[in-house]
Write a protein that holds these residues in place. Structure first.
Motif, PDB file in Angstrom:
ATOM      1  N   VAL A  10      -3.968  10.417   0.430  1.00 22.48           N
ATOM      2  CA  VAL A  10      -4.681   9.175   0.100  1.00 22.48           C
ATOM      3  C   VAL A  10      -4.597   8.208   1.282  1.00 22.48           C
ATOM      4  N   GLU A  11      -3.417   8.109   1.877  1.00 25.65           N
ATOM      5  CA  GLU A  11      -3.254   7.224   3.038  1.00 25.65           C
ATOM      6  C   GLU A  11      -4.132   7.687   4.190  1.00 25.65           C
ATOM      7  N   PHE A  36      -0.677   3.636  -2.826  1.00 26.42           N
ATOM      8  CA  PHE A  36      -0.878   5.058  -2.497  1.00 26.42           C
ATOM      9  C   PHE A  36      -0.183   5.976  -3.509  1.00 26.42           C
ATOM     10  N   ALA A  78     -11.392   6.227   6.539  1.00 29.08           N
ATOM     11  CA  ALA A  78     -12.463   5.348   6.076  1.00 29.08           C
ATOM     12  C   ALA A  78     -12.472   4.040   6.897  1.00 29.08           C
ATOM     13  N   ALA A  79     -11.295   3.536   7.222  1.00 32.00           N
ATOM     14  CA  ALA A  79     -11.217   2.302   8.023  1.00 32.00           C
ATOM     15  C   ALA A  79     -11.792   2.536   9.419  1.00 32.00           C
ATOM     16  N   THR A  94      -7.737   6.836   3.554  1.00 32.57           N
ATOM     17  CA  THR A  94      -7.927   5.394   3.724  1.00 32.57           C
ATOM     18  C   THR A  94      -8.050   5.035   5.200  1.00 32.57           C
ATOM     19  N   LYS A  95      -7.203   5.637   6.039  1.00 31.69           N
ATOM     20  CA  LYS A  95      -7.254   5.354   7.471  1.00 31.69           C
ATOM     21  C   LYS A  95      -8.547   5.884   8.085  1.00 31.69           C
ATOM     22  N   LEU A 116       0.831  -1.207   0.000  1.00 29.41           N
ATOM     23  CA  LEU A 116       0.000   0.000   0.000  1.00 29.41           C
ATOM     24  C   LEU A 116       0.863   1.255   0.000  1.00 29.41           C
TER      25      LEU A 116
END
Length: 160
Positions: free
Chosen positions: A147-148, A116, A154-155, A151-152, A111
């Motif tokens: 982007v990272e 990413f 969203a998690a 993503t975090k 990732l």
């Protein structure tokens, strides 16, 4: 070919970890000592790895205890603890490789080093196409970091 889970190195690490977490030195570890031992292992790994590994929670440790306590004593002897360590390596006969530390590290590195940056490149191309040439000045690293972060976030939202 020798499986990593059965190698002398893994057994040596397991023995050292077992001795460190057997706080009362009775030759067996209970669920609290197992949790302490796993926290120590994850702490050591997180100091040397380029990714953060979240240590297992209490319910996961209890599940490991139930799974690997072969005699049902509520304690793990060294052989049972060694099975836990082999499962963490991901090459134990009854372990899923996708739950192993090497898989977790590899997927997170993929990732960070490929997905990413590729997403950042795509976003930059989209920005240049929609906003214009000024978007070219945005550093790729900033976009990859963004982007990272998304993503975090969203998690975290999905975990709730």
């Amino acid at each position: 070919m020798v499986k990593l889970s059965k190698s002398q190195l893994v057994e040596k690490v397991a023995r050292k970890s077992f001795n460190e977490c057997d706080l009362d030195k009775d030759g067996a570890i209970d669920v609290k000592e197992l949790h302490v031992g796993l926290l120590l292992v994850y702490d050591k790994l997180n100091k040397i790895l380029p990714v953060y590994l979240k240590p297992p929670g209490h319910s996961t440790v209890q599940a490991l205890m139930r799974k690997y306590d072969a005699d049902g004593s509520g304690h793990l002897n060294f052989e049972e603890f060694h099975s836990v360590v082999r499962s963490m390596v991901g090459l134990n006969e009854d372990a899923k490789f996708t739950d192993s530390i090497p898989f977790i590290i590899g997927s997170r590195m993929l990732l960070k080093m490929a997905i990413f940056p590729l997403a950042a490149f795509a976003i930059k191309r989209l920005l240049v196409a929609t906003v214009g040439e000024g978007a070219e000045k945005v550093p790729n690293g900033v976009l990859a970091f963004g982007v990272e972060g998304v993503t975090k976030l969203a998690a975290v939202k999905l975990a709730k």
